[in-house]
Design a protein around this motif. Structure first.
Motif, PDB file in Angstrom:
ATOM      1  N   SER A  24     -27.379  29.055 -87.200  1.00 11.78           N
ATOM      2  CA  SER A  24     -27.510  29.301 -85.776  1.00 11.78           C
ATOM      3  C   SER A  24     -29.064  29.822 -85.544  1.00 11.78           C
ATOM      4  CB  SER A  24     -26.897  30.678 -85.300  1.00 11.78           C
ATOM      5  OG  SER A  24     -26.731  31.049 -84.230  1.00 11.78           O
ATOM      6  N   GLY A  25     -29.527  29.150 -84.261  1.00 13.59           N
ATOM      7  CA  GLY A  25     -31.067  29.395 -84.064  1.00 13.59           C
ATOM      8  C   GLY A  25     -32.145  28.380 -84.402  1.00 13.59           C
ATOM      9  N   VAL A  26     -31.503  27.645 -85.474  1.00 10.07           N
ATOM     10  CA  VAL A  26     -32.744  26.679 -85.877  1.00 10.07           C
ATOM     11  C   VAL A  26     -32.376  25.446 -85.122  1.00 10.07           C
ATOM     12  CG1 VAL A  26     -32.783  25.004 -87.814  1.00 10.07           C
ATOM     13  CG2 VAL A  26     -32.149  27.234 -88.593  1.00 10.07           C
ATOM     14  N   SER A  27     -33.569  25.058 -84.738  1.00  6.90           N
ATOM     15  CA  SER A  27     -33.829  23.894 -83.858  1.00  6.90           C
ATOM     16  C   SER A  27     -34.164  22.512 -84.606  1.00  6.90           C
ATOM     17  CB  SER A  27     -34.805  24.024 -82.656  1.00  6.90           C
ATOM     18  OG  SER A  27     -36.005  24.378 -83.322  1.00  6.90           O
ATOM     19  N   PHE A  28     -34.858  22.727 -85.709  1.00  2.76           N
ATOM     20  CA  PHE A  28     -35.184  21.569 -86.588  1.00  2.76           C
ATOM     21  C   PHE A  28     -35.258  21.790 -88.101  1.00  2.76           C
ATOM     22  CE2 PHE A  28     -38.920  19.119 -88.325  1.00  2.76           C
ATOM     23  CZ  PHE A  28     -38.356  17.777 -88.176  1.00  2.76           C
ATOM     24  N   CYS A  29     -35.132  20.939 -88.951  1.00  2.00           N
ATOM     25  CA  CYS A  29     -35.351  21.365 -90.333  1.00  2.00           C
ATOM     26  C   CYS A  29     -35.697  19.794 -91.031  1.00  2.00           C
ATOM     27  CB  CYS A  29     -33.776  21.735 -90.854  1.00  2.00           C
ATOM     28  SG  CYS A  29     -33.932  21.969 -92.668  1.00  2.00           S
ATOM     29  N   ASP A  30     -36.496  19.929 -91.916  1.00  2.00           N
ATOM     30  CA  ASP A  30     -37.093  18.807 -92.562  1.00  2.00           C
ATOM     31  C   ASP A  30     -37.345  19.029 -93.988  1.00  2.00           C
ATOM     32  OD1 ASP A  30     -37.837  15.774 -92.616  1.00  2.00           O
ATOM     33  OD2 ASP A  30     -39.757  16.561 -92.681  1.00  2.00           O
ATOM     34  N   LEU A  37     -40.972  20.796 -99.770  1.00  3.03           N
ATOM     35  CA  LEU A  37     -41.293  21.893 -98.673  1.00  3.03           C
ATOM     36  C   LEU A  37     -40.122  21.620 -98.029  1.00  3.03           C
ATOM     37  CD1 LEU A  37     -44.995  21.959 -97.842  1.00  3.03           C
ATOM     38  CD2 LEU A  37     -43.605  23.840 -99.193  1.00  3.03           C
ATOM     39  N   LEU A  38     -39.433  22.853 -97.694  1.00  3.49           N
ATOM     40  CA  LEU A  38     -38.500  22.732 -96.644  1.00  3.49           C
ATOM     41  C   LEU A  38     -39.007  23.596 -95.517  1.00  3.49           C
ATOM     42  CD1 LEU A  38     -35.623  22.401 -95.767  1.00  3.49           C
ATOM     43  CD2 LEU A  38     -35.005  24.517 -96.503  1.00  3.49           C
ATOM     44  N   ILE A  39     -39.153  22.885 -94.539  1.00  7.61           N
ATOM     45  CA  ILE A  39     -39.825  23.253 -93.149  1.00  7.61           C
ATOM     46  C   ILE A  39     -38.640  23.528 -92.177  1.00  7.61           C
ATOM     47  CG2 ILE A  39     -41.300  22.846 -91.089  1.00  7.61           C
ATOM     48  CD1 ILE A  39     -42.698  20.916 -93.116  1.00  7.61           C
ATOM     49  N   VAL A  40     -38.476  24.728 -91.770  1.00 12.95           N
ATOM     50  CA  VAL A  40     -37.580  24.941 -90.639  1.00 12.95           C
ATOM     51  C   VAL A  40     -38.076  25.476 -89.426  1.00 12.95           C
ATOM     52  CG1 VAL A  40     -35.582  26.665 -90.320  1.00 12.95           C
ATOM     53  CG2 VAL A  40     -35.868  25.966 -92.446  1.00 12.95           C
ATOM     54  N   THR A  41     -37.847  24.977 -88.049  1.00  6.59           N
ATOM     55  CA  THR A  41     -38.411  25.627 -86.787  1.00  6.59           C
ATOM     56  C   THR A  41     -37.168  26.091 -86.260  1.00  6.59           C
ATOM     57  OG1 THR A  41     -39.835  23.792 -86.918  1.00  6.59           O
ATOM     58  CG2 THR A  41     -39.501  24.798 -84.783  1.00  6.59           C
ATOM     59  N   ALA A  42     -37.232  27.203 -85.489  1.00 13.58           N
ATOM     60  CA  ALA A  42     -36.228  28.193 -84.711  1.00 13.58           C
ATOM     61  C   ALA A  42     -36.631  28.091 -83.372  1.00 13.58           C
ATOM     62  CB  ALA A  42     -36.001  29.262 -85.609  1.00 13.58           C
ATOM     63  N   ARG A  43     -35.354  28.049 -82.711  1.00 12.86           N
ATOM     64  CA  ARG A  43     -35.674  28.263 -81.305  1.00 12.86           C
ATOM     65  C   ARG A  43     -35.144  29.905 -80.984  1.00 12.86           C
ATOM     66  NH1 ARG A  43     -31.097  25.307 -81.926  1.00 12.86           N
ATOM     67  NH2 ARG A  43     -29.139  26.023 -81.476  1.00 12.86           N
ATOM     68  N   GLU A  44     -34.694  30.405 -81.833  1.00 18.36           N
ATOM     69  CA  GLU A  44     -34.422  32.220 -81.940  1.00 18.36           C
ATOM     70  C   GLU A  44     -34.687  32.577 -83.163  1.00 18.36           C
ATOM     71  OE1 GLU A  44     -29.974  32.478 -81.502  1.00 18.36           O
ATOM     72  OE2 GLU A  44     -30.534  31.084 -79.844  1.00 18.36           O
ATOM     73  N   PRO A  45     -34.695  33.918 -83.507  1.00 18.85           N
ATOM     74  CA  PRO A  45     -34.838  34.421 -84.774  1.00 18.85           C
ATOM     75  C   PRO A  45     -33.750  34.176 -85.720  1.00 18.85           C
ATOM     76  CG  PRO A  45     -35.484  36.212 -83.083  1.00 18.85           C
ATOM     77  CD  PRO A  45     -34.805  34.908 -82.494  1.00 18.85           C
ATOM     78  N   VAL A  46     -34.141  33.548 -87.099  1.00 19.53           N
ATOM     79  CA  VAL A  46     -33.107  33.202 -88.073  1.00 19.53           C
ATOM     80  C   VAL A  46     -33.456  33.955 -89.203  1.00 19.53           C
ATOM     81  CG1 VAL A  46     -32.512  31.354 -89.686  1.00 19.53           C
ATOM     82  CG2 VAL A  46     -33.158  30.905 -87.307  1.00 19.53           C
ATOM     83  N   GLU A  47     -32.645  34.672 -89.707  1.00 21.08           N
ATOM     84  CA  GLU A  47     -32.889  35.474 -90.932  1.00 21.08           C
ATOM     85  C   GLU A  47     -33.132  34.823 -92.087  1.00 21.08           C
ATOM     86  OE1 GLU A  47     -32.820  38.867 -91.430  1.00 21.08           O
ATOM     87  OE2 GLU A  47     -32.537  39.200 -88.952  1.00 21.08           O
ATOM     88  N   ARG A  48     -34.352  35.053 -92.781  1.00 21.13           N
ATOM     89  CA  ARG A  48     -34.809  34.592 -93.919  1.00 21.13           C
ATOM     90  C   ARG A  48     -33.664  34.593 -95.035  1.00 21.13           C
ATOM     91  NH1 ARG A  48     -39.564  32.594 -96.485  1.00 21.13           N
ATOM     92  NH2 ARG A  48     -39.595  32.917 -98.464  1.00 21.13           N
ATOM     93  N   ALA A  49     -32.967  35.793 -95.299  1.00 23.93           N
ATOM     94  CA  ALA A  49     -32.059  35.924 -96.168  1.00 23.93           C
ATOM     95  C   ALA A  49     -30.917  34.734 -95.812  1.00 23.93           C
ATOM     96  CB  ALA A  49     -31.377  37.260 -96.037  1.00 23.93           C
ATOM     97  N   ASP A  50     -30.705  34.423 -94.827  1.00 24.71           N
ATOM     98  CA  ASP A  50     -29.492  33.544 -94.509  1.00 24.71           C
ATOM     99  C   ASP A  50     -29.793  32.176 -95.265  1.00 24.71           C
ATOM    100  OD1 ASP A  50     -28.038  35.461 -93.265  1.00 24.71           O
ATOM    101  OD2 ASP A  50     -28.485  34.639 -91.044  1.00 24.71           O
ATOM    102  N   VAL A  51     -31.020  31.657 -94.988  1.00 21.74           N
ATOM    103  CA  VAL A  51     -31.758  30.415 -95.612  1.00 21.74           C
ATOM    104  C   VAL A  51     -31.761  30.730 -96.817  1.00 21.74           C
ATOM    105  CG1 VAL A  51     -33.722  28.899 -95.383  1.00 21.74           C
ATOM    106  CG2 VAL A  51     -33.086  30.082 -93.229  1.00 21.74           C
ATOM    107  N   LEU A  52     -32.180  31.737 -97.600  1.00 26.27           N
ATOM    108  CA  LEU A  52     -32.367  31.697 -99.017  1.00 26.27           C
ATOM    109  C   LEU A  52     -30.904  31.498 -99.676  1.00 26.27           C
ATOM    110  CD1 LEU A  52     -34.988  34.422 -99.506  1.00 26.27           C
ATOM    111  CD2 LEU A  52     -34.989  32.020 -99.751  1.00 26.27           C
ATOM    112  N   ALA A  53     -29.957  32.427 -99.077  1.00 28.45           N
ATOM    113  CA  ALA A  53     -28.553  32.315 -99.469  1.00 28.45           C
ATOM    114  C   ALA A  53     -28.048  30.841 -99.433  1.00 28.45           C
ATOM    115  CB  ALA A  53     -27.647  33.275 -98.426  1.00 28.45           C
ATOM    116  N   LEU A  54     -28.189  30.242 -98.440  1.00 30.72           N
ATOM    117  CA  LEU A  54     -27.689  28.886 -98.315  1.00 30.72           C
ATOM    118  C   LEU A  54     -28.330  27.954 -99.332  1.00 30.72           C
ATOM    119  CD1 LEU A  54     -26.880  26.939 -95.092  1.00 30.72           C
ATOM    120  CD2 LEU A  54     -28.272  25.831 -97.141  1.00 30.72           C
TER     121      LEU A  54
END
Length: 64
Positions: A24-30, A37-54
């Motif tokens: 939720s909130g991620v608009s682009f991921c490459d 490098l994993l580049i994440v662009t968000a349209r709204e705040p995304v918890e860093r902990a959520d990305v790290l857990a995934l």
């Protein structure tokens, strides 16, 4: 942006892009395999902990 420690296979790379992109909130991921490098662009705040857990569930270690 997240730098991953170990080389990532093409299958895992696709899974990372797809699953992080579905957060939720991620608009682009490459994922740049050559640079690790994993580049994440968000349209709204995304918890860093959520990305790290995934990434942890996908056995991808993030460099500190």
């Amino acid at each position: 942006m997240f730098r991953l420690e170990n080389p990532v296979s093409a299958g895992v790379c696709d899974a990372v892009e797809r699953q992080v992109g579905n957060l939720s909130g991620v608009s682009f991921c490459d994922f740049d395999e050559a640079a690790g490098l994993l580049i994440v662009t968000a349209r709204e705040p995304v918890e860093r902990a959520d990305v790290l857990a995934l990434l942890d569930r996908l056995d991808c270690r993030v460099a500190q």
